[in-house]
Design an enzyme around this catalytic site. Structure first.
Site, mmCIF file in Angstrom:
data_model
loop_
_atom_site.group_PDB
_atom_site.id
_atom_site.type_symbol
_atom_site.label_atom_id
_atom_site.label_comp_id
_atom_site.label_asym_id
_atom_site.label_seq_id
_atom_site.Cartn_x
_atom_site.Cartn_y
_atom_site.Cartn_z
ATOM 1 N N GLU A 243 124.409 -100.664 70.312
ATOM 2 C CA GLU A 243 124.952 -101.770 69.406
ATOM 3 C C GLU A 243 126.330 -101.891 69.872
ATOM 4 O OE1 GLU A 243 127.458 -103.220 67.264
ATOM 5 O OE2 GLU A 243 127.508 -101.634 65.496
ATOM 6 N N CYS A 277 132.993 -104.499 64.218
ATOM 7 C CA CYS A 277 131.931 -105.315 64.827
ATOM 8 C C CYS A 277 131.147 -106.271 63.921
ATOM 9 C CB CYS A 277 130.969 -104.572 65.731
ATOM 10 S SG CYS A 277 130.104 -103.151 64.844
#
Length: 533
Positions: A243, A277
């Site tokens: 990720e 994020c």
């Protein structure tokens, strides 16, 4: 001031980025011990995998109780190590960990228990298939500093409920949180060696893991670091789940509730000092409501307070950035935007002594260009860039330009229209009239497209990522041979043609003719002995 230092005795000192004071000191792990650590983990994992899901869940429940009982202490540790506010740490770190314990303990068996698959064709009506999901073995987790508790802990719980051992390497900037995770897991009374926390360089730890046989790596961090780890993993064909961040767009349509949209933008853009994020970085607003939206968001931005606040940190909205390097990146992106014509519409107000910490004001920008760094790269800081668009199609086109595709959001008064637009956004997650919360939904898969990474964590998909799918297939009939087995002869060739026409007939007549020819051949082929002279 540095966010982390190493002493001469190979220890790591955790520095509070909001105050510059030392939080904790941890000894680095001797990587020569990795083979022995993995051997102990595998021994413990075999005992752990033999436990039922209910037995594993009882250990996870002990961790949940510890989290709830010591919520304030854990929030304080995260705040002091990462720089975020105490409220932020409680809401986005501690609470999601408790929720994760509850969901995975309660649902892992439903997702991972063996399941039967129906035959896909009458040609295989005599076959039965069972799909099981077996533990990977020893899972490695390298976690980031922006959510140093909730990101790795959710993956730890997933791995444990799937029957794995876990080795954790937290970010170098937040080692104190790694020690806190040790205490949480210790409360679960796991077999000795099943969970281990390693301290040191992420690349060096990963290299040792790959060399000595970790079964899978879960990494959350930058795109460049993820690509480097993936290249390392290729040499041993070690699977990875990555990720790698986002540059997330928010689309505000003309029929949106602008009060909610501006509140949501402030939260999703500035929370955790913008170091999320899955937070908003780019906002595309339809022209009829652009001025109104910017005015509302500017007022809310000016009302926000950044700084260390009081000792309990409940009188400030935004804490410090976590590393000096990230502060420099945010400053560079702002300078670049201003040099290319952007305007600062509003900034938050400092509270307390901000000079000692890595603070940066929440900043609202307008007058954007597509070549600005904050538009085309991940800023990972409290900068919100707003751009006027003619319509939803233009907003969609601009939103999908990015090479990062983690999350996005659509703000509208028409949910049906919002879902239709959401389906066209090239991101792993799209929310409607909300943003920056789905990482806390244990039931929802988390991950992105493009350079935002590969694989998923959370939800059933995350549990499945922690396992090997195992197929067991057997025959219900005492057949001697399958249709396509030796010997090869004209009868076998015709039998295969009739099987094909039986499975895919042009009409009823062809099906009947094929079945009449196929049935006696199958009986002879499958149930008679193969006579060899």
């Amino acid at each position: 001031m540095t966010d982390v230092t190493s002493s001469a005795s190979n220890s790591v000192i955790d520095i509070n980025p909001a105050t510059g004071t030392a939080v904790a000191e941890l000894n680095e792990t001797d990587l020569a011990s990795v083979p022995e650590r993995l051997a102990r983990a595998r021994q413990a994992q075999r005992r752990w995998a033999a436990k039922s899901f209910k037995e594993r869940a009882s250990h996870i429940d002990l961790m949940r109780r510890y989290l709830v009982d010591r919520a304030e202490d854990l929030a304080r540790t995260v705040s002091e190590s990462n720089g975020k506010t105490r409220i932020d740490a409680l809401a986005t770190e501690v609470l999601p960990c408790a929720l994760a314990c509850q969901w995975y303990a309660g649902n892992a068996e439903k997702v991972l228990r063996p399941a039967m698959r129906r035959p896909g064709s009458l040609l295989f009506a005599n076959k039965r298939t069972q799909v099981s999901h077996l533990p990977l073995g020893v899972v490695g987790i390298i976690s980031p500093w922006n959510y140093p508790l909730s990101i790795p802990f959710g993956e730890i719980v997933m791995a444990l409920m799937a029957g794995n051992a876990v080795q954790l390497k937290v970010a170098a900037a937040t080692p104190a949180v790694g020690r806190a995770i040790e205490h949480i897991v210790s409360a679960g009374e796991l077999p000795e060696g099943l969970f281990q926390h390693l301290v040191g360089s992420g690349s060096k730890v990963a290299g040792a893991w790959f060399e000595h046989g970790i079964d899978k790596l879960f990494f959350t961090g930058s795109v460049n670091a993820g690509k480097t780890l993936m290249a390392q993993a290729a040499h041993t064909l070690t699977p990875v789940s990555l990720e790698l961040g986002g540059n997330d767009p928010m689309i505000v349509l003309a029929d949106a509730d602008l009060e909610r949209a501006s509140n949501g933008a402030a939260w999703a853009g500035y929370q955790n000092a913008g170091q999320s994020c899955g937070g908003v970085e780019r906002i595309y607003v339809e022209a009829p409501v652009y001025d109104d939206f910017v005015e509302r968001l500017a007022k809310k931005t000016r009302a926000l307070r950044h700084g260390p606040g009081h000792a309990d940190q409940v009188n400030v909205d935004i804490g410090s950035l976590t590393t000096e390097g990230q502060l420099r990146t945010v400053q560079q992106h702002l300078e670049d935007a201003l040099a290319k014509g952007a305007r600062i519409e509003a900034q938050s107000q400092p509270v307390g002594d901000v000079e000692k910490g890595l603070f940066f004001p929440a900043t609202l920008l307008t007058g954007l260009r597509d070549d600005m760094l904050t538009v085309c790269e991940e800023t990972f800081g409290p900068l919100l860039a707003v751009e006027k668009v003619d319509n939803a199609e233009q907003a969609l086109e601009k939103a999908n330009r990015s090479n990062l595709a983690l999350t996005s959001s659509v703000w509208t008064g028409d949910n049906k229209r919002g879902r239709a637009l959401a389906a066209r956004l090239e991101t792993g997650v799209t929310t409607i009239n909300d943003h920056l919360y789905t990482h806390g939904l244990s039931e929802a898969p988390w991950g992105g497209w493009k350079e935002s990474g590969i694989g998923r964590t959370h939800g059933p998909e995350g549990l499945l990522e922690m396992t090997h799918p195992k197929v067991i297939n057997w025959d219900l009939l005492p057949a001697k041979r399958n249709l396509w087995w030796y010997p090869a002869d004209r009868a076998t060739y015709k039998g295969l043609l009739n099987a094909l026409r039986f499975a895919f007939p042009k009409n009823a007549g062809q099906w009947l003719g094929a079945s009449l020819k196929l049935t006696p051949f199958l009986i002879r082929k499958m149930f008679s002995r193969w006579k060899v002279d």
